[in-house]
Design an enzyme around this catalytic site. Structure first.
Site, PDB file in Angstrom:
ATOM      1  N   TYR A   1     -16.124  17.579 -15.614  1.00  0.00           N
ATOM      2  CA  TYR A   1     -16.693  16.269 -15.549  1.00  0.00           C
ATOM      3  C   TYR A   1     -17.684  15.828 -14.472  1.00  0.00           C
ATOM      4  CZ  TYR A   1     -16.280  10.908 -15.083  1.00  0.00           C
ATOM      5  OH  TYR A   1     -16.514   9.608 -14.914  1.00  0.00           O
TER       6      TYR A   1
ATOM      7  N   LYS B   1      -8.477   6.184 -19.313  1.00  0.00           N
ATOM      8  CA  LYS B   1      -9.176   6.558 -20.747  1.00  0.00           C
ATOM      9  C   LYS B   1      -7.896   6.404 -21.539  1.00  0.00           C
ATOM     10  CE  LYS B   1     -12.968   7.960 -18.935  1.00  0.00           C
ATOM     11  NZ  LYS B   1     -13.188   9.088 -18.151  1.00  0.00           N
TER      12      LYS B   1
ATOM     13  N   ARG C   1       1.008  -1.405  -0.140  1.00  0.00           N
ATOM     14  CA  ARG C   1       0.219   0.133   0.014  1.00  0.00           C
ATOM     15  C   ARG C   1       0.771   1.210   0.140  1.00  0.00           C
ATOM     16  NH1 ARG C   1      -1.798   2.236   4.567  1.00  0.00           N
ATOM     17  NH2 ARG C   1      -2.362   0.291   5.430  1.00  0.00           N
TER      18      ARG C   1
HETATM   19  C1  LIG Z   1     -13.534   9.403 -16.786  1.00  0.00           C
HETATM   20  C2  LIG Z   1     -13.162  11.035 -16.320  1.00  0.00           C
HETATM   21  C3  LIG Z   1     -12.992  11.130 -15.085  1.00  0.00           C
HETATM   22  C4  LIG Z   1     -13.132   9.883 -13.925  1.00  0.00           C
HETATM   23  O1  LIG Z   1     -12.379   8.759 -14.148  1.00  0.00           O
HETATM   24  P1  LIG Z   1     -12.479   7.574 -13.281  1.00  0.00           P
HETATM   25  O2  LIG Z   1     -11.386   6.741 -13.412  1.00  0.00           O
HETATM   26  O3  LIG Z   1     -13.653   6.861 -13.848  1.00  0.00           O
HETATM   27  O4  LIG Z   1     -12.792   8.059 -11.805  1.00  0.00           O
HETATM   28  C5  LIG Z   1     -12.453  12.125 -14.376  1.00  0.00           C
HETATM   29  N1  LIG Z   1     -12.148  13.433 -15.521  1.00  0.00           N
HETATM   30  C6  LIG Z   1     -12.386  13.078 -16.673  1.00  0.00           C
HETATM   31  C7  LIG Z   1     -12.233  14.313 -17.504  1.00  0.00           C
HETATM   32  C8  LIG Z   1     -12.808  11.828 -17.025  1.00  0.00           C
HETATM   33  O5  LIG Z   1     -13.277  11.912 -18.476  1.00  0.00           O
END
Ligand SMILES: *Cc1c(COP(=O)(O)O)cnc(C)c1O
Length: 372
Positions: free
Chosen positions: A99, A196, A47
């Site tokens: 977001y 992403k 951790r």
């Molecule tokens: C998807 C996204 C998030 C959140 O991502 P997670 O990994 O699902 O928590 C935050 N900011 C933007 C711009 C995103 O596209």
């Protein structure tokens, strides 16, 4: 070193024990220490530190031109860590079109915890300036923003934040450091959904905070990461680091494909509007040209005929998959207003497209048949 070279090599070296060129996955939760509990090999308990996480963090810091990075189990955990590093009573300025999850965190978790928050139109510098107060500690930006892909002038907003004694944080998820370098433009911290484009293959969730300086604020984020425990698994870190190897090349292809699709849609009679920073008609195209090297893989289209017409297109696409999220190899499409529910600010006739790495002609042909 240049971006493509860093993407392949940063934070990685040939494994000393075996000679493995690709790093092993260190699943161990605990590491042998000395009888007096010192740990000269650098690892004690997974951790607080793990070789795969360290490699990813080093890589993220180098790619971004930052001093340090902290990896999290999701971007939402990374975002929450930045807000937790503030104190109750502090004031935050955030985008009206942040977001959806970031707005929800601020409203439902951190406002009750004691943060004061103002949501402003970040493309309106006078509005940003007007929202700054004595207690403002953080200005949050996200550019291009979801789902209208409006562009915030990072250098201008960072300068306004600094003038008020606040830090500027940029969520760089939609473009990545391959296309846009917020720290070089004056931001103090960058936040990522590695879920992403960094992971890039739709098979791992993660987030990160990258800091321009290893200062007291970043050390607080680090403490929240290791003491709070919202850490990514070694395998997740390994997958994100693997995804990053091809990031600059993928971002180029996503951007080329998206520009092709946006140009096609902009000329289509059944389309009311296309939102893509790479189009000359985009209201902040000039700022986008200045701060981005290409315009990314995300765009939105408003279909003539409203909500039902948008649903009809979503029902006819064959190559695009109707799904949320973005940044993977496969193209996705969604009716953003229905995904976000009652609190949405998305127009009812809007479809958000995540342009993948298929051949652009196939994507254009698919949309042409779906629009009819
Ligand atoms: C998807 C996204 C998030 C959140 O991502 P997670 O990994 O699902 O928590 C935050 N900011 C933007 C711009 C995103 O596209």
């Amino acid at each position: 070193m240049r971006m493509e070279t860093l993407a392949v090599h940063a934070g990685l070296k040939v494994d000393a024990a075996t000679g493995a060129v690709v790093p092993p996955i260190h699943a161990a939760t605990t590491f042998e220490h000395e009888p007096d509990s010192t740990y000269p090999r650098g690892f004690l308990y997974s951790r607080s530190g793990n070789p795969n996480r360290n490699a990813l963090e080093e890589c993220l810091a180098e790619l971004e031109g930052g001093a340090a990075a902290a990896a999290f189990a999701s971007a939402s955990a990374a975002t929450a860590a930045v807000f937790q590093a503030l104190a109750p009573g502090d004031h935050v300025v955030a985008p009206l079109d942040a977001y959806f999850g970031t707005g929800k965190l601020l409203r439902d978790v951190f406002a009750p915890w004691g943060l004061a928050v103002d949501f402003v139109d970040m493309t309106d510098l006078a509005a940003v300036k007007g929202a700054l107060r004595q207690a403002t500690k953080l200005v949050w930006i996200e550019t291009p923003s979801n789902p209208l892909w409006r562009v915030t002038d990072i250098a201008a907003v960072a300068a306004l934040a600094h003038g008020a004694g606040a830090q500027c944080v940029c969520d760089n998820t939609a473009t990545t450091s391959a296309l846009q370098r917020p720290l070089a433009l004056g931001a103090d911290l960058v936040v990522y959904a590695t879920t992403k484009y960094l992971g890039g293959h739709g098979d791992v969730m993660g987030g990160a905070v990258v800091a321009a300086r290893r200062d007291a604020f970043f050390e607080r984020v680090r403490t929240i990461q290791t003491a709070g425990g919202a850490i990514p698994s070694p395998f997740d870190c390994w997958l994100v680091r693997r995804g990053i190897r091809t990031l600059p090349w993928r971002m180029r292809a996503h951007s080329d494909n998206a520009l092709r699709v946006a140009t096609f849609l902009a000329a289509h009679p059944r389309v009311a509007a296309v939102h893509y920073p790479g189009l000359a008609s985009h209201p902040q195209h000039a700022i986008a040209r200045r701060q981005m090297t290409a315009f990314g893989g995300m765009l939105s289209v408003q279909v003539r005929g409203g909500r039902d017409a948008a649903f009809a297109v979503a029902g006819k696409v064959r190559i695009f998959t109707c799904a949320t999220s973005f940044g993977s190899t496969e193209s996705l499409l969604e009716h953003r207003a229905s995904v976000e529910g009652a609190a949405t600010r998305s127009p009812d006739d809007l479809l958000r497209l995540s342009i993948g790495l298929e051949h652009p002609d196939d994507l254009v042909e698919d949309l042409a048949q779906a629009l009819g």
